[in-house]
Design an enzyme around this catalytic site. Structure first.
Site, PDB file in Angstrom:
ATOM      1  N   HIS A  91       0.797  -1.229   0.000  1.00 57.53           N
ATOM      2  CA  HIS A  91       0.000   0.000   0.000  1.00 57.53           C
ATOM      3  C   HIS A  91       0.840   1.294   0.000  1.00 57.53           C
ATOM      4  O   HIS A  91       0.564   2.233   0.750  1.00 57.53           O
ATOM      5  CB  HIS A  91      -0.968   0.005   1.186  1.00 57.53           C
ATOM      6  N   HIS A 128      -9.703   1.850   0.918  1.00 53.86           N
ATOM      7  CA  HIS A 128      -9.580   0.673   1.787  1.00 53.86           C
ATOM      8  C   HIS A 128     -10.647   0.673   2.890  1.00 53.86           C
ATOM      9  O   HIS A 128     -10.347   0.443   4.060  1.00 53.86           O
ATOM     10  CB  HIS A 128      -8.170   0.650   2.389  1.00 53.86           C
ATOM     11  N   GLU A 138     -11.567  -3.608  -2.589  1.00 61.04           N
ATOM     12  CA  GLU A 138     -10.661  -2.566  -3.070  1.00 61.04           C
ATOM     13  C   GLU A 138     -10.559  -2.682  -4.586  1.00 61.04           C
ATOM     14  O   GLU A 138      -9.892  -3.586  -5.098  1.00 61.04           O
ATOM     15  CB  GLU A 138      -9.296  -2.741  -2.422  1.00 61.04           C
TER      16      GLU A 138
END
Ligand code: BGC
Length: 378
Positions: A133, A207, A343
């Site tokens: 991420h 998220h 996501e």
């Protein structure tokens, strides 16, 4: 002839119409605490005409609350979140990306490395040998600039962040805008745009952790899901894609028909064991088609339904396998598999996977993607 009282009544109604117009779009701004380095952040509340309420903070562009009705018109918050910025930055919550905008690269980059235009770039590794991420300080921890606006009379928030050349090792000055807006049919729209002045790679997502029964409810294992994907991208033991694109048919990852999430999650399946539950990138059958339902989640208990529409080619279906009940949020304790993430994204590790769709954004090009989470009941 008009009497003075009818004139006054007419003036009053004109005045109240003007006040209503001035109130619309319905956005309220409140302080949301200070970051560890003393910066004030804010929370913005968006309400649509149907009473749906979404709260977003400019810390990480995080969605903190989504209140939608159940089949008896009772409103509940269906995303996991916290009451102030400290909730997001302290303890185990700090590593779970609750509600955040993820960038520059959503999901994993193998060994935090990729090569572009003959140059090898190194991104900080923050999950064993890989980058997750966006690196150590991704977009989820940045303070975004905010513009309050509207679409067709419904409230919208435009978040902007300029990621300088070299930030977390990524090339190019990257200008990113994420526009959150509500529609009158309880749709939450996320429109992403980005430009760069040097070729770079990019994978943006949100998220949010959803529990349609209500945040803080114990489990999502009784909810049903349908995913419009014939294929997924299998992973190795560090959750990096092997590069294969495999059929879901005959596996517990086949969600082409609506299926109870918990019904096969503990099956004797190598991929489920590696991921400790569902944590996979599904290859959507209709990439780019915003009119087709990519994912549908149904909660039989509350009757709430969430449909996901996206222009992105993939969706990471994650069942909160790393939540462990040590985090206390607005809705209560957030336990193991008490929420799910959907996501929408490009495939993980694409910069190192030649057979995946490209995530290169060329200098001067504009990246655009849209995802809609639409709530209803049945
Ligand atoms: C990943 C999970 C990870 C989680 C962290 C998800 O997007 O797929 O593997 O643990 O993010 O919150």
């Amino acid at each position: 002839m008009k009497t003075p009282s009818t004139v006054i009544a007419a003036l009053l109604s004109l005045f109240s119409a003007a006040v209503l117009t001035a109130q619309s779009p319905r956005i309220e701004k409140q302080p949301f605490g200070k970051t560890a380095d003393g910066k004030q952040v804010f929370m913005y509340t968006l309400k649509n005409a149907a009473g749906m309420q979404v709260k977003i903070t400019n810390f990480g562009g995080r969605i903190t609350t989504v209140e939608v009705p159940d089949r008896n018109k009772k409103f509940d918050d269906v995303v996991l979140g916290f009451n102030d910025v400290q909730g997001y930055t302290t303890g185990p919550a700090a590593g779970a990306y609750f509600g955040a905008i993820i960038g520059r690269y959503a999901n994993r980059l193998a060994h935090g490395t990729f090569t572009l235009d003959g140059h090898t770039y190194h991104i900080p590794t923050n999950e064993g040998q890989n980058t997750l991420h966006g690196g150590t300080v991704g977009f989820d921890k940045k303070i975004w600039d905010v513009k309050e606006t509207s679409t067709h009379g419904e409230p919208a928030l435009e978040l902007h962040y300029l990621s300088p050349n070299g930030q977390e090792g990524f090339p190019g000055n990257l200008s990113v805008t994420v526009r959150y807006s509500l529609d009158s049919k309880n749709g939450l729209h996320l429109d992403y745009t980005a430009t760069t002045d040097k070729d770079t790679v990019l994978n943006l997502t949100n998220h949010s952790y959803f529990n349609l029964e209500g945040a803080g409810s114990q489990t999502i294992l009784n909810e049903r899901i349908r995913i419009d994907a014939d294929h997924y991208t299998p992973v190795n033991s560090t959750l990096i894609p092997t590069g294969a694109i495999e059929k879901v048919a005959g596996t517990p990852l086949d969600f082409r028909k609506s299926t109870v999430i918990g019904s096969r999650i503990n099956d004797d399946n190598e991929q489920l064991k590696l991921a400790k539950g569902y944590d996979f990138n599904f290859v959507l059958n209709h990439p780019g088609d915003l009119s087709s339902v990519a994912v549908k989640v149904e909660d039989p208990k509350s009757g709430r339904v969430m449909e996901v529409f996206t222009t992105q080619p993939g969706v990471q279906f994650y069942t909160g396998n790393f939540l462990n009940g040590t985090v206390q949020g607005i809705g209560g304790t957030y336990g193991h598999r008490s929420a799910l993430c959907l996501e929408t994204q490009h495939f993980p590790d694409s910069p190192n996977q030649p057979n995946f769709p490209s995530t290169v954004l060329h200098a001067g090009q504009t990246f655009r993607s849209t995802t809609i989470y639409r709530f209803s009941t049945e």
